[in-house]
Design an enzyme around this catalytic site. Sequence first.
Site, short mmCIF file in Angstrom:
data_model
loop_
_atom_site.label_atom_id
_atom_site.label_comp_id
_atom_site.label_asym_id
_atom_site.label_seq_id
_atom_site.Cartn_x
_atom_site.Cartn_y
_atom_site.Cartn_z
N TYR A 28 3.97 6.82 9.95
CA TYR A 28 3.15 5.64 9.65
C TYR A 28 3.98 4.56 8.95
O TYR A 28 3.89 3.38 9.30
CB TYR A 28 1.96 6.04 8.76
N PRO A 38 -4.07 0.92 18.63
CA PRO A 38 -3.76 0.40 17.29
C PRO A 38 -3.96 1.42 16.16
O PRO A 38 -3.67 1.12 15.02
CB PRO A 38 -4.72 -0.78 17.15
N TYR A 89 -9.25 5.71 7.24
CA TYR A 89 -9.41 6.09 8.65
C TYR A 89 -10.47 7.18 8.72
O TYR A 89 -10.37 8.20 8.04
CB TYR A 89 -8.09 6.63 9.21
N LYS A 104 1.17 0.41 15.06
CA LYS A 104 2.56 0.37 15.54
C LYS A 104 2.88 -0.83 16.43
O LYS A 104 4.04 -1.17 16.62
CB LYS A 104 2.88 1.65 16.31
N HIS A 126 0.84 -1.20 0.00
CA HIS A 126 0.00 0.00 0.00
C HIS A 126 0.88 1.24 0.00
O HIS A 126 1.75 1.38 0.85
CB HIS A 126 -0.92 0.01 1.23
P1 FAS Z 1 1.64 -11.13 21.96
O1 FAS Z 1 0.65 -10.75 23.04
O2 FAS Z 1 1.20 -11.21 20.54
O3 FAS Z 1 2.25 -12.58 22.31
C1 FAS Z 1 2.59 -12.93 23.64
C2 FAS Z 1 2.50 -14.44 23.75
O4 FAS Z 1 2.92 -14.81 25.08
C3 FAS Z 1 1.08 -14.96 23.57
O5 FAS Z 1 1.06 -16.02 22.65
C4 FAS Z 1 0.68 -15.41 24.98
O6 FAS Z 1 -0.18 -16.54 24.96
C5 FAS Z 1 2.03 -15.77 25.58
N1 FAS Z 1 2.04 -15.68 27.05
C6 FAS Z 1 1.46 -14.74 27.81
N2 FAS Z 1 1.69 -15.00 29.12
C7 FAS Z 1 2.44 -16.14 29.17
C8 FAS Z 1 2.98 -16.92 30.22
N3 FAS Z 1 2.81 -16.56 31.50
N4 FAS Z 1 3.68 -18.04 29.91
C9 FAS Z 1 3.87 -18.38 28.61
N5 FAS Z 1 3.37 -17.70 27.56
C10 FAS Z 1 2.66 -16.58 27.85
N6 FAS Z 1 -1.36 -4.04 16.74
C11 FAS Z 1 -1.47 -3.43 15.56
O7 FAS Z 1 -0.48 -2.95 15.03
N7 FAS Z 1 -2.73 -3.32 14.95
C12 FAS Z 1 -3.86 -3.87 15.52
O8 FAS Z 1 -4.96 -3.76 14.97
C13 FAS Z 1 -3.76 -4.54 16.75
N8 FAS Z 1 -4.88 -5.11 17.34
C14 FAS Z 1 -4.75 -5.72 18.57
C15 FAS Z 1 -5.85 -6.31 19.23
C16 FAS Z 1 -5.71 -6.91 20.50
C17 FAS Z 1 -6.92 -7.53 21.19
C18 FAS Z 1 -4.45 -6.92 21.12
C19 FAS Z 1 -4.29 -7.54 22.51
C20 FAS Z 1 -3.35 -6.36 20.49
C21 FAS Z 1 -3.48 -5.77 19.20
N9 FAS Z 1 -2.39 -5.21 18.52
C22 FAS Z 1 -2.49 -4.58 17.33
C23 FAS Z 1 -1.10 -5.27 19.07
C24 FAS Z 1 -0.57 -6.63 18.76
O9 FAS Z 1 -0.55 -6.84 17.39
C25 FAS Z 1 0.76 -6.70 19.43
O10 FAS Z 1 1.53 -5.53 19.21
C26 FAS Z 1 1.56 -7.91 19.02
O11 FAS Z 1 0.76 -9.05 19.22
C27 FAS Z 1 2.83 -7.92 19.86
O12 FAS Z 1 3.39 -9.16 19.79
P2 FAS Z 1 4.06 -9.82 21.08
O13 FAS Z 1 4.87 -8.81 21.78
O14 FAS Z 1 4.67 -11.07 20.60
O15 FAS Z 1 2.86 -10.13 22.11
C1 PHB Z 2 -5.86 -4.03 10.83
O1 PHB Z 2 -5.97 -4.28 9.62
O2 PHB Z 2 -6.13 -4.85 11.72
C2 PHB Z 2 -5.37 -2.65 11.24
C3 PHB Z 2 -4.85 -1.80 10.28
C4 PHB Z 2 -4.41 -0.54 10.66
C5 PHB Z 2 -4.51 -0.15 11.98
C6 PHB Z 2 -5.03 -1.02 12.95
C7 PHB Z 2 -5.48 -2.28 12.57
O3 PHB Z 2 -4.09 1.09 12.36
#
Ligand code: FAS
Ligand code: PHB
Length: 391
Positions: free
Chosen positions: A386, A294, A202, A298, A74
Amino acid sequence: MSQRTQVAIIGSGPAGLLLGQLLHKAGIDTIILERHTRDHVLGRIRAGVLEQGTVSLIDEAGCGDRMHRQGLIHHGIELSIRGVRHRIDFKGLTGKSVMVYGQTEMTRDLMDARSMAGAPTVYEALNVMPIGYDGTRPIVRYVEDGEPKDIACDFIAGCDGFHGISRQSVPDNAISIFERVYPFGWLGLLADVPPVSPELIYVNHERGFALCSMRSHTRSRYYIQCDASEHVDNWPDDRFWNELRRRLDKQAVARLVSGPSIEKSIAPLRSFVAEPMRFGRLFLAGDAAHIVPPTGAKGLNLAASDVHYLAEAFIDHYRGGSDKGLDHYSPRALARVWKAERFSWWMTSLLHRFPDTGPFGQRIQLAELDYLAGSRAAQTTLAENYVGLPY
Ligand code: FAS
Ligand code: PHB
């Protein structure tokens, strides 16, 4: 039963998997301990936009084939302000673009690569506990199939997300927390319907923020701002689609294709940073150390830059005998984290409806949007943040 490895990684999300893959390619032994099953981790629908730096790291990890085949490049995004579209031309303003490729798919590629490499991951590892990382012989203790186990290691990487054990195991007097919780959440819906537009939209609307995103040409991801107290059970698909239509401009409404949700969930929005990101031989990376709303896409990309710095530091330690990278990891990572926190807070402040901002605050927000719509300098600032600031 006691085992040994060089770097014990807690968490099999993007941070833990990417770190594991980069260290494996450098010949450094790791083990990943994940509390859930592989399918549970893959069932979480999260991020969708990758910065070029993240794409390059996935290539460096040798896991980029499917991403380049299926990911969408994109060159910009659109802002819909009071029903009028304004395009932010990333390519024209910065020379850079972003890759739209779901976090779920990126995680799957990394998991498959780790399995192919024969590097160990323990799924359903319970009661994981990092121990002794303030000394020189840390241990990670956990329970597998009801059996208590210990892993002796040189270092522990806490990649276990916001609710993980790593950050929580640090004594309160050794860590500083900086946090802002927003008075709203994002209700997200995933459906196998074609995207409403070739690029992300957005939306700033008086009823609230909305985002039109995608995973492919046939799978779309939509979000609408909702009250922080909302529950997803109050939002049958029809109610979601009707509310989304009320926030989109006429052109988008005309092109919107609705359909049954594959996934629907509400994510709370917060800004959060833990300082430092290193505690002796425990290093935090990704959501374990910081959270961004989000809006600026980032979260996942910050996990990637943390991992870049940490993998480089571990490799210098094992190959070059230098601990400069390890000693500099926390301030180096935090410098980039705080710039992304600023941008994510700014994008969130710009595009969402704040219940208590009052008439003056609403006018300021509209003035900022009008300035952005008409200023190349303002658009360049948004674009360079971005697409991703340099590592
Ligand atoms: P993660 O949370 O992905 O991974 C951590 C891992 O550790 C998980 O698999 C968990 O099960 C495991 N874990 C936790 N506790 C543990 C323990 N005690 N023992 C062993 N394992 C354990 N970012 C965006 O850029 N755009 C988005 O739209 C977006 N939407 C999101 C929606 C939600 C609901 C959440 C919670 C986050 C969102 N994020 C988004 C942010 C997300 O993408 C994170 O930045 C990304 O998953 C970060 O990756 P990790 O740091 O690996 O953490
Ligand atoms: C998504 O596609 O999940 C998405 C894209 C851009 C954002 C947040 C989420 O800023």
